[in-house]
Write a protein that holds these residues in place. Sequence first.
Motif, PDB file in Angstrom:
ATOM      1  N   SER A   1       0.822  -1.217   0.000  1.00  0.00           N
ATOM      2  CA  SER A   1       0.000   0.000   0.000  1.00  0.00           C
ATOM      3  C   SER A   1       0.856   1.267   0.000  1.00  0.00           C
ATOM      4  O   SER A   1       0.449   2.297  -0.536  1.00  0.00           O
ATOM      5  CB  SER A   1      -0.988   0.005   1.165  1.00  0.00           C
TER       6      SER A   1
ATOM      7  N   SER B   1      -6.602   0.528  -4.280  1.00  0.00           N
ATOM      8  CA  SER B   1      -7.569   0.337  -3.197  1.00  0.00           C
ATOM      9  C   SER B   1      -7.011  -0.683  -2.205  1.00  0.00           C
ATOM     10  O   SER B   1      -6.090  -1.435  -2.506  1.00  0.00           O
ATOM     11  CB  SER B   1      -8.898  -0.177  -3.761  1.00  0.00           C
ATOM     12  N   SER B   2      -7.601  -0.716  -1.033  1.00  0.00           N
ATOM     13  CA  SER B   2      -7.153  -1.681  -0.026  1.00  0.00           C
ATOM     14  C   SER B   2      -7.389  -3.111  -0.501  1.00  0.00           C
ATOM     15  O   SER B   2      -6.606  -4.016  -0.194  1.00  0.00           O
ATOM     16  CB  SER B   2      -7.855  -1.431   1.310  1.00  0.00           C
ATOM     17  N   TYR B   3      -8.434  -3.319  -1.277  1.00  0.00           N
ATOM     18  CA  TYR B   3      -8.709  -4.653  -1.819  1.00  0.00           C
ATOM     19  C   TYR B   3      -7.588  -5.108  -2.754  1.00  0.00           C
ATOM     20  O   TYR B   3      -7.109  -6.237  -2.653  1.00  0.00           O
ATOM     21  CB  TYR B   3     -10.059  -4.680  -2.541  1.00  0.00           C
TER      22      TYR B   3
ATOM     23  N   VAL C   1      -9.104  -4.655   4.706  1.00  0.00           N
ATOM     24  CA  VAL C   1      -9.822  -4.158   3.528  1.00  0.00           C
ATOM     25  C   VAL C   1     -10.966  -3.250   3.952  1.00  0.00           C
ATOM     26  O   VAL C   1     -11.785  -3.617   4.800  1.00  0.00           O
ATOM     27  CB  VAL C   1     -10.336  -5.333   2.669  1.00  0.00           C
ATOM     28  N   ASP C   2     -10.994  -2.056   3.355  1.00  0.00           N
ATOM     29  CA  ASP C   2     -12.072  -1.099   3.642  1.00  0.00           C
ATOM     30  C   ASP C   2     -13.419  -1.701   3.274  1.00  0.00           C
ATOM     31  O   ASP C   2     -13.573  -2.329   2.231  1.00  0.00           O
ATOM     32  CB  ASP C   2     -11.879   0.188   2.842  1.00  0.00           C
ATOM     33  N   LYS C   3     -14.401  -1.488   4.123  1.00  0.00           N
ATOM     34  CA  LYS C   3     -15.747  -2.023   3.892  1.00  0.00           C
ATOM     35  C   LYS C   3     -16.374  -1.451   2.612  1.00  0.00           C
ATOM     36  O   LYS C   3     -17.222  -2.078   2.002  1.00  0.00           O
ATOM     37  CB  LYS C   3     -16.643  -1.723   5.084  1.00  0.00           C
ATOM     38  N   ASP C   4     -15.921  -0.262   2.197  1.00  0.00           N
ATOM     39  CA  ASP C   4     -16.460   0.373   0.991  1.00  0.00           C
ATOM     40  C   ASP C   4     -15.885  -0.220  -0.292  1.00  0.00           C
ATOM     41  O   ASP C   4     -16.366   0.087  -1.376  1.00  0.00           O
ATOM     42  CB  ASP C   4     -16.167   1.879   1.008  1.00  0.00           C
ATOM     43  N   ASP C   5     -14.875  -1.079  -0.176  1.00  0.00           N
ATOM     44  CA  ASP C   5     -14.224  -1.651  -1.354  1.00  0.00           C
ATOM     45  C   ASP C   5     -14.921  -2.896  -1.886  1.00  0.00           C
ATOM     46  O   ASP C   5     -14.508  -3.448  -2.900  1.00  0.00           O
ATOM     47  CB  ASP C   5     -12.759  -1.992  -1.052  1.00  0.00           C
TER      48      ASP C   5
END
Length: 75
Positions: free
Chosen positions: A12, A19-21, A46-50
């Motif tokens: 990262s 993205s984190s994913y 991993v961000d929940k929004d990803d």
Amino acid sequence: MKSIERRFNRISKKYTGWSSYLCFVEAITGQYFRRRTIQYWFNKLVDKDDYSKGDKQQIINFLEHLSNEREESTK
């Protein structure tokens, strides 16, 4: 011992636009992590929004496949 978190953080920092994913995918690919380990760190890193919550099980299945897949050697 391989650390998903350490690999994730290194990736990262190197690829700041990812993205984190995507960073997570890169961190686990070909590393032979167990499903439980993948799930634990996926939830932490991993961000929940990803991703869509409805697709989470399919995503984990895919990540497990990527982790256990051998990289093809090119000659």
